[in-house]
Design an enzyme around this catalytic site. Structure first.
Site, mmCIF file in Angstrom:
data_model
loop_
_atom_site.group_PDB
_atom_site.id
_atom_site.type_symbol
_atom_site.label_atom_id
_atom_site.label_comp_id
_atom_site.label_asym_id
_atom_site.label_seq_id
_atom_site.Cartn_x
_atom_site.Cartn_y
_atom_site.Cartn_z
ATOM 1 N N CYS A 253 0.819 -1.230 0.000
ATOM 2 C CA CYS A 253 0.000 0.000 0.000
ATOM 3 C C CYS A 253 0.846 1.272 0.000
ATOM 4 C CB CYS A 253 -0.955 0.003 1.186
ATOM 5 S SG CYS A 253 -2.153 -1.341 1.115
ATOM 6 N N HIS B 89 -3.196 7.532 2.134
ATOM 7 C CA HIS B 89 -3.608 6.218 1.634
ATOM 8 C C HIS B 89 -4.989 5.920 2.210
ATOM 9 C CE1 HIS B 89 -3.887 2.057 0.791
ATOM 10 N NE2 HIS B 89 -3.633 1.665 2.026
ATOM 11 N N ASN C 250 -9.975 0.191 0.016
ATOM 12 C CA ASN C 250 -8.509 0.243 -0.011
ATOM 13 C C ASN C 250 -8.016 -0.358 -1.328
ATOM 14 O OD1 ASN C 250 -5.768 -0.147 0.315
ATOM 15 N ND2 ASN C 250 -5.920 -0.952 2.398
HETATM 16 N N1 COA Z 1 -18.270 -7.905 9.955
HETATM 17 C C1 COA Z 1 -18.665 -8.178 11.209
HETATM 18 N N2 COA Z 1 -17.802 -8.494 12.191
HETATM 19 C C2 COA Z 1 -16.494 -8.522 11.870
HETATM 20 C C3 COA Z 1 -16.018 -8.237 10.582
HETATM 21 C C4 COA Z 1 -16.977 -7.943 9.604
HETATM 22 N N3 COA Z 1 -16.635 -7.658 8.331
HETATM 23 N N4 COA Z 1 -14.669 -8.336 10.566
HETATM 24 C C5 COA Z 1 -14.298 -8.663 11.818
HETATM 25 N N5 COA Z 1 -15.405 -8.787 12.609
HETATM 26 C C6 COA Z 1 -15.464 -9.142 14.017
HETATM 27 C C7 COA Z 1 -14.312 -10.004 14.461
HETATM 28 O O1 COA Z 1 -14.524 -11.340 14.132
HETATM 29 C C8 COA Z 1 -14.343 -9.768 15.953
HETATM 30 O O2 COA Z 1 -15.328 -10.580 16.509
HETATM 31 P P1 COA Z 1 -15.109 -11.293 17.936
HETATM 32 O O3 COA Z 1 -14.922 -10.157 18.913
HETATM 33 O O4 COA Z 1 -16.362 -12.071 18.098
HETATM 34 O O5 COA Z 1 -13.869 -12.112 17.757
HETATM 35 C C9 COA Z 1 -14.790 -8.319 16.077
HETATM 36 O O6 COA Z 1 -15.377 -7.986 14.822
HETATM 37 C C10 COA Z 1 -13.678 -7.364 16.407
HETATM 38 O O7 COA Z 1 -12.573 -7.644 15.554
HETATM 39 P P2 COA Z 1 -11.371 -6.658 15.412
HETATM 40 O O8 COA Z 1 -10.453 -7.172 14.348
HETATM 41 O O9 COA Z 1 -10.779 -6.362 16.758
HETATM 42 O O10 COA Z 1 -12.171 -5.355 14.915
HETATM 43 P P3 COA Z 1 -11.647 -3.921 14.636
HETATM 44 O O11 COA Z 1 -12.448 -2.941 15.365
HETATM 45 O O12 COA Z 1 -10.157 -3.858 14.769
HETATM 46 O O13 COA Z 1 -12.011 -3.736 13.091
HETATM 47 C C11 COA Z 1 -10.853 -3.761 11.001
HETATM 48 C C12 COA Z 1 -11.465 -4.597 12.119
HETATM 49 C C13 COA Z 1 -10.228 -4.739 10.007
HETATM 50 C C14 COA Z 1 -11.961 -2.967 10.331
HETATM 51 C C15 COA Z 1 -9.803 -2.805 11.584
HETATM 52 O O14 COA Z 1 -8.941 -3.492 12.445
HETATM 53 C C16 COA Z 1 -8.984 -2.125 10.542
HETATM 54 O O15 COA Z 1 -9.491 -1.408 9.711
HETATM 55 N N6 COA Z 1 -7.639 -2.308 10.619
HETATM 56 C C17 COA Z 1 -6.751 -1.736 9.667
HETATM 57 C C18 COA Z 1 -6.742 -2.601 8.460
HETATM 58 C C19 COA Z 1 -6.102 -1.927 7.288
HETATM 59 O O16 COA Z 1 -6.429 -0.817 6.969
HETATM 60 N N7 COA Z 1 -5.217 -2.662 6.628
HETATM 61 C C20 COA Z 1 -4.594 -2.237 5.459
HETATM 62 C C21 COA Z 1 -3.490 -1.310 5.779
HETATM 63 S S1 COA Z 1 -2.690 -0.903 4.319
#
Ligand code: COA
Length: 326
Positions: free
Chosen positions: A116, A253, A283
């Site tokens: 990215c 980004h 993204n």
């Molecule tokens: N829909 C519903 N629930 C979801 C889900 C979805 N699409 N994706 C994950 N969950 C759930 C998980 O399973 C977890 O459930 P649990 O508590 O029962 O285990 C819960 O949501 C929390 O998961 P978590 O990963 O801690 O959530 P979060 O608040 O961190 O949000 C992202 C997840 C991926 C949206 C977030 O972490 C994020 O955006 N991170 C950055 C990712 C990114 O930008 N990467 C590229 C960088 S270049």
């Protein structure tokens, strides 16, 4: 002040495949909801390339627009750098495929792989070539078909990514050697290979012999993003010898609206100076910054002569920032 050659952005273009995939579309196949995705990411929809569309096809479309805006044609192009993590083939470089499809003459063409952060890395590399006279009309392209790397059963990742391409034309111009010059004024690049496990693809030619699927520890990536990016941004601002208050547009980004706002807040950048396309594009990895730049220019917000701050973070981990005057 001594005159100085700068790499100036003379044209910008974007390309989005026509197929729109909404959050509700994804909720048909994975356990998620439109509300959850919007609340956690700000994403409403993303584009998906057709089976017949390769990364190079999106790149070529974006490049054609950028060249037209610059008043250039493919015959002028002597340097092509494609930032991509989803190349058409393991080799040759997608940049050489773009060169062929564009009908550009023999010149320099290669890919940059920084996931990215690829466009930020590619701009910095191109700048080094252009200021040394190794590119009179350079194309720097971020192009991705991220949909090809998704595990469509993993709701934590498949909702986040989209396909697209953005391109800029870079040309050398002699400036006064001041921060009023058009062109790239400074950049900072960073990488920390110890953080590979946070975001990677679990395949490759020399390990599994397969393309692999994207794997991510989303919450860890989130934490690193907000903290690390700010340091790199401040370094680029210092190298460019400008101040944050002078920045007209922050073009991050487009990974997640919450990351984008967190970084802007930490840097003291007002929300109305931030270009955000994550709602509609999701993204698009290396394509996200040039796509956001093209949207901001096309809708008239970003004007020639304005000071732009670009930043990104991605797998590696890699991250970095570029300061340029349009
Ligand atoms: N829909 C519903 N629930 C979801 C889900 C979805 N699409 N994706 C994950 N969950 C759930 C998980 O399973 C977890 O459930 P649990 O508590 O029962 O285990 C819960 O949501 C929390 O998961 P978590 O990963 O801690 O959530 P979060 O608040 O961190 O949000 C992202 C997840 C991926 C949206 C977030 O972490 C994020 O955006 N991170 C950055 C990712 C990114 O930008 N990467 C590229 C960088 S270049």
């Amino acid at each position: 002040m001594n005159s100085r050659v700068r790499s100036v952005v003379t044209g910008v273009g974007g390309c989005l495949p026509p197929n729109i995939v909404s959050n509700s579309d994804l909720a048909q196949t994975v356990d998620t909801t439109d509300e959850w995705i919007i609340e956690r990411t700000g994403i409403h929809s993303r584009r998906r390339a057709g089976d017949e569309q390769a990364t190079s096809d999106l790149a070529v479309e974006a490049a054609r627009v950028a060249l037209a805006k610059a008043g250039r044609t493919a015959s002028d192009v002597d340097l092509i750098i494609v930032a991509t993590t989803t190349p058409d083939l393991t080799f040759p470089a997608t940049a050489t495929i773009v060169q062929r499809k564009l009908g550009a003459p023999p010149g320099i063409a290669f890919d940059v792989q920084a996931v990215c952060s690829g466009f930020v890395y590619a701009l910095a590399v191109a700048d080094s070539f252009v200021v040394r006279g190794l590119g009179k009309c350079a194309l720097v392209i971020g192009a991705e078909t991220m949909s090809r790397l998704m595990d469509w059963t993993d709701r934590g990742t498949c909702i986040l990514f989209g396909d697209g391409a953005g391109a800029v034309v870079l040309e050398p111009r002699t400036g006064e050697g001041t921060t009023a010059d058009r062109g790239i004024l400074g950049f900072s690049l960073r990488a920390d290979g110890t953080k590979q496990d946070l975001l990677y693809v679990d395949g490759g030619p020399s390990t599994t012999g397969t393309v692999g699927k994207l794997r991510m520890q989303g919450n860890q990536v989130f934490r690193h993003a907000v903290v690390n990016i700010s340091e790199a941004v401040l370094a680029a601002i210092a190298i460019a010898e400008v101040s944050m208050a002078e920045v007209d547009w922050f073009i991050p980004h487009q990974a997640n609206q919450r990351i984008l706002e967190g970084v802007a807040k930490r840097l003291g950048i007002d929300g109305n100076r931030v270009i955000s396309t994550v709602a509609d594009h999701a993204n698009t990895s290396a394509a996200s910054i040039p796509l956001a730049l093209s949207v901001g220019i096309e809708d008239g917000r970003i004007q020639p002569g304005q000071l732009l701050l670009l930043e990104a973070m991605g797998g590696g981990l890699t991250w970095g920032a570029v300061v340029l005057r349009l």
